[in-house]
Design a protein around this motif. Sequence first.
Motif, PDB file in Angstrom:
ATOM      1  N   LEU A 115      11.271  -8.138  -2.491  1.00 57.21           N
ATOM      2  CA  LEU A 115      11.309  -6.783  -3.218  1.00 57.21           C
ATOM      3  C   LEU A 115      12.350  -5.899  -2.416  1.00 57.21           C
ATOM      4  O   LEU A 115      13.261  -5.346  -2.981  1.00 57.21           O
ATOM      5  CB  LEU A 115      10.048  -6.336  -3.455  1.00 57.21           C
ATOM      6  N   ILE A 116      11.952  -5.789  -1.309  1.00 58.47           N
ATOM      7  CA  ILE A 116      12.736  -4.796  -0.403  1.00 58.47           C
ATOM      8  C   ILE A 116      14.244  -5.191  -0.237  1.00 58.47           C
ATOM      9  O   ILE A 116      15.127  -4.473  -0.338  1.00 58.47           O
ATOM     10  CB  ILE A 116      12.219  -4.771   1.062  1.00 58.47           C
ATOM     11  N   SER A 117      14.633  -6.411  -0.525  1.00 59.47           N
ATOM     12  CA  SER A 117      15.902  -6.801  -0.138  1.00 59.47           C
ATOM     13  C   SER A 117      16.572  -6.708  -1.612  1.00 59.47           C
ATOM     14  O   SER A 117      17.685  -6.280  -1.517  1.00 59.47           O
ATOM     15  CB  SER A 117      15.941  -8.273   0.269  1.00 59.47           C
ATOM     16  N   LEU A 118      15.789  -7.024  -2.742  1.00 59.83           N
ATOM     17  CA  LEU A 118      16.545  -6.974  -3.921  1.00 59.83           C
ATOM     18  C   LEU A 118      16.403  -5.706  -4.623  1.00 59.83           C
ATOM     19  O   LEU A 118      17.723  -5.229  -5.433  1.00 59.83           O
ATOM     20  CB  LEU A 118      15.962  -8.139  -4.752  1.00 59.83           C
ATOM     21  N   TYR A 119      15.923  -4.708  -4.386  1.00 60.27           N
ATOM     22  CA  TYR A 119      15.607  -3.581  -4.967  1.00 60.27           C
ATOM     23  C   TYR A 119      15.589  -2.116  -4.148  1.00 60.27           C
ATOM     24  O   TYR A 119      15.204  -2.528  -2.920  1.00 60.27           O
ATOM     25  CB  TYR A 119      14.363  -3.389  -5.880  1.00 60.27           C
ATOM     26  N   THR A 120      15.918  -1.027  -4.582  1.00 58.58           N
ATOM     27  CA  THR A 120      15.810  -0.021  -3.927  1.00 58.58           C
ATOM     28  C   THR A 120      14.534   0.478  -3.977  1.00 58.58           C
ATOM     29  O   THR A 120      13.522  -0.118  -4.921  1.00 58.58           O
ATOM     30  CB  THR A 120      16.576   1.097  -4.335  1.00 58.58           C
ATOM     31  N   ASP A 121      14.202   1.522  -3.045  1.00 62.12           N
ATOM     32  CA  ASP A 121      12.554   2.071  -3.061  1.00 62.12           C
ATOM     33  C   ASP A 121      12.518   2.833  -4.479  1.00 62.12           C
ATOM     34  O   ASP A 121      11.380   2.460  -4.930  1.00 62.12           O
ATOM     35  CB  ASP A 121      12.519   3.109  -2.121  1.00 62.12           C
ATOM     36  N   GLU A 122      13.431   3.391  -5.089  1.00 67.34           N
ATOM     37  CA  GLU A 122      13.282   3.994  -6.390  1.00 67.34           C
ATOM     38  C   GLU A 122      12.905   2.833  -7.352  1.00 67.34           C
ATOM     39  O   GLU A 122      11.997   3.235  -8.409  1.00 67.34           O
ATOM     40  CB  GLU A 122      14.488   4.802  -6.765  1.00 67.34           C
ATOM     41  N   GLN A 123      13.744   1.823  -7.442  1.00 63.84           N
ATOM     42  CA  GLN A 123      13.347   0.756  -8.321  1.00 63.84           C
ATOM     43  C   GLN A 123      11.857   0.028  -8.355  1.00 63.84           C
ATOM     44  O   GLN A 123      11.192  -0.341  -9.204  1.00 63.84           O
ATOM     45  CB  GLN A 123      14.234  -0.264  -8.347  1.00 63.84           C
ATOM     46  N   ILE A 124      11.431  -0.089  -6.961  1.00 67.81           N
ATOM     47  CA  ILE A 124      10.047  -0.605  -6.865  1.00 67.81           C
ATOM     48  C   ILE A 124       9.207   0.336  -7.079  1.00 67.81           C
ATOM     49  O   ILE A 124       8.133  -0.154  -7.872  1.00 67.81           O
ATOM     50  CB  ILE A 124      10.302  -0.935  -5.211  1.00 67.81           C
ATOM     51  N   THR A 125       9.382   1.637  -7.024  1.00 68.82           N
ATOM     52  CA  THR A 125       8.366   2.494  -7.252  1.00 68.82           C
ATOM     53  C   THR A 125       8.378   2.719  -8.682  1.00 68.82           C
ATOM     54  O   THR A 125       7.176   2.753  -9.375  1.00 68.82           O
ATOM     55  CB  THR A 125       8.687   3.929  -6.720  1.00 68.82           C
ATOM     56  N   ALA A 155       0.727  -1.210  -0.023  1.00 69.92           N
ATOM     57  CA  ALA A 155      -0.048   0.107  -0.015  1.00 69.92           C
ATOM     58  C   ALA A 155       0.869   1.404  -0.047  1.00 69.92           C
ATOM     59  O   ALA A 155       0.424   2.304  -0.757  1.00 69.92           O
ATOM     60  CB  ALA A 155      -0.822   0.011   1.286  1.00 69.92           C
ATOM     61  N   SER A 156       2.065   1.173   0.736  1.00 71.58           N
ATOM     62  CA  SER A 156       2.851   2.446   0.658  1.00 71.58           C
ATOM     63  C   SER A 156       3.384   2.692  -0.597  1.00 71.58           C
ATOM     64  O   SER A 156       3.612   4.046  -0.827  1.00 71.58           O
ATOM     65  CB  SER A 156       3.883   2.284   1.898  1.00 71.58           C
ATOM     66  N   TYR A 157       3.674   1.997  -1.517  1.00 72.62           N
ATOM     67  CA  TYR A 157       4.238   2.145  -2.797  1.00 72.62           C
ATOM     68  C   TYR A 157       2.866   2.401  -3.599  1.00 72.62           C
ATOM     69  O   TYR A 157       3.011   3.402  -4.663  1.00 72.62           O
ATOM     70  CB  TYR A 157       4.792   0.926  -3.168  1.00 72.62           C
ATOM     71  N   ILE A 158       1.745   1.639  -3.588  1.00 74.30           N
ATOM     72  CA  ILE A 158       0.605   2.032  -4.326  1.00 74.30           C
ATOM     73  C   ILE A 158       0.110   3.371  -4.199  1.00 74.30           C
ATOM     74  O   ILE A 158      -0.131   4.067  -5.047  1.00 74.30           O
ATOM     75  CB  ILE A 158      -0.561   1.078  -4.086  1.00 74.30           C
TER      76      ILE A 158
END
Length: 423
Positions: free
Chosen positions: A170-180, A33-36
Motif C-alpha cells: 500500500l505504502i509503495s503503490l499509493y500516496t498517504d492521501e489515496q490510502i486514507t 492503525a495510523s490510518y484507521i
Amino acid sequence: MTVRLNTHQRVLFLCSLGGLLEFYDFIISALLASYIASIFFPTETEINGLLAAFATFAVGYLARPLGGIIFGHFGDVYGRKRTFTFSILMMALATFCIGLIPNYTTLGITAPILLIFFKIIQGISIGGEIPGAITYISEFFPKKKGLATGVVFCFLISGISMGYLVQASLISLYTDEQITAWAWRLPFFLGGIFGIIAFYLRKKLIEIPQFIPYLDPNQPFPILEVLNKQWRVFILTTIITGLGAIVIVSLFTFLPAYLTKILHYTLNDMIWMSASAVFIAALSCILFGWLSDKVRRINLLLLLIVAVFILATPIFYIYTEHFLLYPLSLALSALLVGLSWGNIPAILSESFPSNIRYSGIGLSYNVGFGIVGGLTPLILISSIKWSESTMAPAYVLMLASVLSLLTLVCFKKNLSMFSDKGV
C-alpha cells in the motif's frame, strides 16, 4: 482407524492455512492503525487518535474470551472440526464488511460504532479459531504435538508477515492521501475473499477419530468443569499465554505505530525488514516446537522469561538511540516470539483433559491473549505518554516477565504437568 501420512499433511496444512488468513484478517487493522485513527477517530493530536484506534483493537481482543467459551462448548460437546471451521467464515465476512464502512466524515459517529461491532465479531471468531486449531492438531498428532502446533503457529504468525507485506505494498503503490481516501479498504477486501476460500477448503477436514463428546448429565457445560476443578491450571495457563501475547504485540503488532507516530520514522524501507523478521519468527516456532517435544517445556518457558527480561531494553534502546542497528532488534524480537509460540501452544494442549480441552484452552488462551494482548498497545502508549519516555515499552516487557516468574513460583505445585520431556 489408520490415518495415512498424506492425510496428516493435508490436515496440518488446512488448519494452518485457515489460521494464517484469520490472523491476517484480525491483525491488519492494528498494522493500519495510523490510518484507521485519522479515518474513524479524527482528533487534535496523533497520540489521542492512536489511543482511540487501539481501543477499538482492544475491544476485538476483549471479545475473544466470549468466542473461546462459545466455540469451546460446542467443540467439546459436538466435535472439533465443524466448530472451528465455522469460525473462519465469521472472520471472513466481518473483515470484508469493515472494508465497506464509510468514514467518519460521511457517516459520523455511526462509522466507528460499525467498526467496533465488526471488530467484536472478529474477536469472537478468532477466539474460537486458535484454541480449536491447538486442540484439533494436538489430538491429531499426540506424539509430536509440539512440532505440529509449532507449524500451526508458524502459519498464524506468518499472517502478521502477510499483513506487513500488504501494508508495504500500500505504502509503495499509493500516496498517504489515496490510502486514507480509499486504498485502506483493499487489505480488508483481500482478507475477506481469501477467508471464504479457506472456509471451503477447511470443510474437507475429518473429525478426530478418538473424539469422545463431553456428556456429563450433572454438569452439561464443560466450561464449568474448567472453572470448578481446573481453576489453578486455568490461572497458570492464562498468565503463560499473557506473557506470549505481550511479547508478540509489543515487538511486532505495535511496532509500525511506535516507529511512525512515536519515533517519527518512515516505514518505506523498515517495513520490508519487519515482514522478513516476522517470517523468521514464524519459522522459529517450528524449531522451538520440535525442541519442546525433546526437552522439558518448563525449561523453555523459564528461558523465555529470562530472555524477555534481558533483551527488552537493548531492543528498544536500538530503536530509540541507534536505529541503524534495527535489524538486530528485529532478529532478537523474532527469537523471543519463536521461543514463546513454539512452546506455549503445546503447554496449553497438555494442561487440560480431553473432555474439556477445547473449553479449557479456549478460556485460558483468550483471557490471556484477549486481556493482555488487547490492552498492550493502550498500556504501551499510555506509559509512553505519562512517563514521557520512548523506552517505556521495554520496562513494560520487563515487568511482564517478572510477574510471569512470580506466577510460576506461586503455582509451582501445578508445574508437575511439565515435569517430563515433551511435557
